[in-house]
Motif scaffolding. Structure first.
Motif, PDB file in Angstrom:
ATOM      1  N   LYS A 152      -7.906   3.307   3.542  1.00  0.00           N
ATOM      2  CA  LYS A 152      -7.250   2.172   2.758  1.00  0.00           C
ATOM      3  C   LYS A 152      -8.411   1.278   2.104  1.00  0.00           C
ATOM      4  N   VAL A 153      -7.914   0.575   1.263  1.00  0.00           N
ATOM      5  CA  VAL A 153      -8.795  -0.578   0.864  1.00  0.00           C
ATOM      6  C   VAL A 153      -8.471  -1.984   1.107  1.00  0.00           C
ATOM      7  N   ARG A 154      -9.056  -2.799   1.060  1.00  0.00           N
ATOM      8  CA  ARG A 154      -8.572  -4.257   1.076  1.00  0.00           C
ATOM      9  C   ARG A 154      -8.227  -4.935  -0.026  1.00  0.00           C
ATOM     10  N   VAL A 155      -6.859  -5.299   0.017  1.00  0.00           N
ATOM     11  CA  VAL A 155      -6.374  -5.792  -1.530  1.00  0.00           C
ATOM     12  C   VAL A 155      -5.862  -7.396  -1.088  1.00  0.00           C
ATOM     13  N   HIS A 156      -6.389  -8.394  -1.839  1.00  0.00           N
ATOM     14  CA  HIS A 156      -6.230  -9.902  -1.711  1.00  0.00           C
ATOM     15  C   HIS A 156      -4.926 -10.286  -2.524  1.00  0.00           C
ATOM     16  N   GLY A 157      -3.981 -11.049  -1.763  1.00  0.00           N
ATOM     17  CA  GLY A 157      -2.773 -11.418  -2.375  1.00  0.00           C
ATOM     18  C   GLY A 157      -2.740 -12.727  -2.037  1.00  0.00           C
ATOM     19  N   LEU A 158      -1.095 -13.093  -2.315  1.00  0.00           N
ATOM     20  CA  LEU A 158      -0.909 -14.427  -1.901  1.00  0.00           C
ATOM     21  C   LEU A 158      -0.768 -14.550  -0.450  1.00  0.00           C
ATOM     22  N   LEU A 159      -0.519 -13.660   0.583  1.00  0.00           N
ATOM     23  CA  LEU A 159      -0.357 -13.708   1.703  1.00  0.00           C
ATOM     24  C   LEU A 159      -1.838 -13.413   2.518  1.00  0.00           C
ATOM     25  N   GLY A 160      -2.967 -13.195   1.872  1.00  0.00           N
ATOM     26  CA  GLY A 160      -4.040 -13.054   2.440  1.00  0.00           C
ATOM     27  C   GLY A 160      -4.373 -11.482   1.980  1.00  0.00           C
ATOM     28  N   ALA A 161      -5.274 -10.999   2.691  1.00  0.00           N
ATOM     29  CA  ALA A 161      -5.909  -9.772   2.506  1.00  0.00           C
ATOM     30  C   ALA A 161      -5.178  -8.729   3.474  1.00  0.00           C
ATOM     31  N   ARG A 162      -4.772  -7.669   2.732  1.00  0.00           N
ATOM     32  CA  ARG A 162      -4.095  -6.590   3.339  1.00  0.00           C
ATOM     33  C   ARG A 162      -4.668  -5.095   3.083  1.00  0.00           C
ATOM     34  N   LEU A 163      -4.590  -4.219   4.049  1.00  0.00           N
ATOM     35  CA  LEU A 163      -5.314  -2.918   3.854  1.00  0.00           C
ATOM     36  C   LEU A 163      -4.053  -1.862   3.162  1.00  0.00           C
ATOM     37  N   ARG A 164      -4.336  -1.618   2.219  1.00  0.00           N
ATOM     38  CA  ARG A 164      -3.565  -0.647   1.429  1.00  0.00           C
ATOM     39  C   ARG A 164      -4.073   0.728   0.905  1.00  0.00           C
ATOM     40  N   PRO A 165      -3.162   1.735   0.830  1.00  0.00           N
ATOM     41  CA  PRO A 165      -3.702   3.020   0.016  1.00  0.00           C
ATOM     42  C   PRO A 165      -4.204   2.823  -1.428  1.00  0.00           C
ATOM     43  N   PRO A 166      -5.546   3.421  -1.776  1.00  0.00           N
ATOM     44  CA  PRO A 166      -5.860   3.171  -3.189  1.00  0.00           C
ATOM     45  C   PRO A 166      -5.240   3.917  -4.011  1.00  0.00           C
ATOM     46  N   ARG A 167      -4.369   3.233  -4.988  1.00  0.00           N
ATOM     47  CA  ARG A 167      -3.342   3.930  -5.674  1.00  0.00           C
ATOM     48  C   ARG A 167      -3.864   5.003  -6.768  1.00  0.00           C
ATOM     49  N   ARG A 168      -5.254   4.653  -7.152  1.00  0.00           N
ATOM     50  CA  ARG A 168      -5.774   5.585  -8.146  1.00  0.00           C
ATOM     51  C   ARG A 168      -6.926   6.559  -7.613  1.00  0.00           C
ATOM     52  N   ALA A 169      -6.776   6.598  -6.267  1.00  0.00           N
ATOM     53  CA  ALA A 169      -7.439   7.713  -5.632  1.00  0.00           C
ATOM     54  C   ALA A 169      -7.210   8.981  -6.067  1.00  0.00           C
ATOM     55  N   GLY A 170      -5.903   9.499  -6.546  1.00  0.00           N
ATOM     56  CA  GLY A 170      -5.756  10.838  -7.015  1.00  0.00           C
ATOM     57  C   GLY A 170      -6.309  11.118  -8.572  1.00  0.00           C
ATOM     58  N   GLU A 171      -6.832  10.054  -9.063  1.00  0.00           N
ATOM     59  CA  GLU A 171      -7.427   9.999 -10.480  1.00  0.00           C
ATOM     60  C   GLU A 171      -8.780  10.328  -9.902  1.00  0.00           C
ATOM     61  N   VAL A 172      -9.414   9.692  -8.923  1.00  0.00           N
ATOM     62  CA  VAL A 172     -11.006   9.986  -8.788  1.00  0.00           C
ATOM     63  C   VAL A 172     -11.173  11.552  -8.367  1.00  0.00           C
ATOM     64  N   ALA A 173     -10.060  11.799  -7.560  1.00  0.00           N
ATOM     65  CA  ALA A 173     -10.395  13.176  -6.981  1.00  0.00           C
ATOM     66  C   ALA A 173      -9.996  14.327  -8.020  1.00  0.00           C
ATOM     67  N   ALA A 174      -8.971  14.128  -8.843  1.00  0.00           N
ATOM     68  CA  ALA A 174      -8.748  15.212  -9.966  1.00  0.00           C
ATOM     69  C   ALA A 174      -9.820  15.176 -11.008  1.00  0.00           C
ATOM     70  N   HIS A 175     -10.350  14.032 -11.041  1.00  0.00           N
ATOM     71  CA  HIS A 175     -11.631  14.169 -12.020  1.00  0.00           C
ATOM     72  C   HIS A 175     -12.793  14.790 -11.372  1.00  0.00           C
ATOM     73  N   ALA A 176     -13.168  14.615  -9.999  1.00  0.00           N
ATOM     74  CA  ALA A 176     -14.005  15.273  -9.264  1.00  0.00           C
ATOM     75  C   ALA A 176     -13.584  16.696  -9.186  1.00  0.00           C
ATOM     76  N   PHE A 177     -12.508  17.291  -9.030  1.00  0.00           N
ATOM     77  CA  PHE A 177     -11.861  18.594  -8.906  1.00  0.00           C
ATOM     78  C   PHE A 177     -12.306  19.142 -10.249  1.00  0.00           C
ATOM     79  N   ALA A 178     -11.959  18.449 -11.446  1.00  0.00           N
ATOM     80  CA  ALA A 178     -12.294  19.183 -12.669  1.00  0.00           C
ATOM     81  C   ALA A 178     -13.750  19.211 -13.240  1.00  0.00           C
ATOM     82  N   ARG A 179     -14.625  18.323 -12.726  1.00  0.00           N
ATOM     83  CA  ARG A 179     -15.794  18.268 -12.911  1.00  0.00           C
ATOM     84  C   ARG A 179     -16.624  19.470 -11.948  1.00  0.00           C
ATOM     85  N   ALA A 180     -16.166  19.736 -11.043  1.00  0.00           N
ATOM     86  CA  ALA A 180     -17.053  20.663 -10.072  1.00  0.00           C
ATOM     87  C   ALA A 180     -16.589  22.167 -10.464  1.00  0.00           C
ATOM     88  N   LEU A 181     -15.250  22.268 -11.094  1.00  0.00           N
ATOM     89  CA  LEU A 181     -15.003  23.484 -11.772  1.00  0.00           C
ATOM     90  C   LEU A 181     -15.780  23.812 -13.087  1.00  0.00           C
TER      91      LEU A 181
END
Length: 225
Positions: A152-181
């Protein structure tokens, strides 16, 4: 046109971090984002090793996923966001399962790249988009999104910093997948970046500046261990 052509020398790690942060949010990036981006890319490359030499469109048909070769993208030329490819996967028995490839938009991207002096075949560009969406089908069909498989990544908001799943991780993985193939040619994230520059959405100078910031952040994180 000279400046954009420096971009092919940007590392995969830098491109992954830019993708994870959505380019414009780079000033908020920190060590947790670097780790998540690298882990997402590892996911994509690791998955690609299982599919080397396979016909992805045939594999999709075997999975019950329809591959549709379409013309214009939804919204047409006037759309603020142009879609070149899209995966839809509904796990219900009667749900839609398809990969749409919008050849009109992919052709437009190809022309932009050629205009910038980037030599890349249209078939290669179509293949990158198909591989990218193939990875998303794998995510959806398994019920395992990349965002839930990387730290998870640290996201800063009105209530302070929280750990959240990185919502664009799938795009990074999909690009790496396509690049490798693909095994050659520019990184898919770089292709997208160059198209933004060539279409006048982002200036080459701004993109190069963001790449430099991402590189500095990566160097800092590596130095700190």
């Amino acid at each position: 046109m000279g400046a954009p052509l420096c971009l092919p020398y940007v590392s995969d790690d830098v491109l992954g971090l830019l993708e994870l942060m959505g380019y414009r949010g780079l000033e908020r990036a920190e060590a947790s984002d670097v780790v998540a981006a690298r882990e997402a890319a590892l996911l994509g490359r690791g998955e690609a090793a299982c599919w080397v030499g396979c016909s992805l469109d045939s594999e999709l048909v075997e999975m019950g996923v329809e591959v549709r070769w379409l013309g214009a993208a939804p919204g047409g030329d006037g759309a603020s966001v142009r879609v070149a490819a899209l995966a839809t996967y509904d796990p219900r028995p009667s749900g839609a399962r398809r990969v749409d490839l919008y050849l009109g938009e992919i052709s437009r991207k190809h022309k932009v790249l050629l205009g910038m002096g980037v030599e890349m075949g249209l078939d290669d560009l179509v293949g990158l988009h198909l591989a990218h969406e193939f990875y998303h089908v794998l995510e959806f069909s398994r019920g395992q999104r990349a965002a839930g498989l990387v730290p998870k990544v640290r996201v800063h908001g009105l209530l302070g910093a929280r750990l959240r799943p990185p919502r664009r991780a799938g795009e990074v993985a999909a690009h790496a997948f396509a690049r490798a193939l693909a095994g050659h040619g520019p990184h898919p994230a770089l292709v997208d970046a160059l198209v933004l520059v060539g279409s006048g959405v982002v200036s080459a100078e701004a993109l190069l500046e963001r790449a430099a910031r991402a590189r500095d952040l990566l160097d800092t994180c590596l130095a700190c261990g």
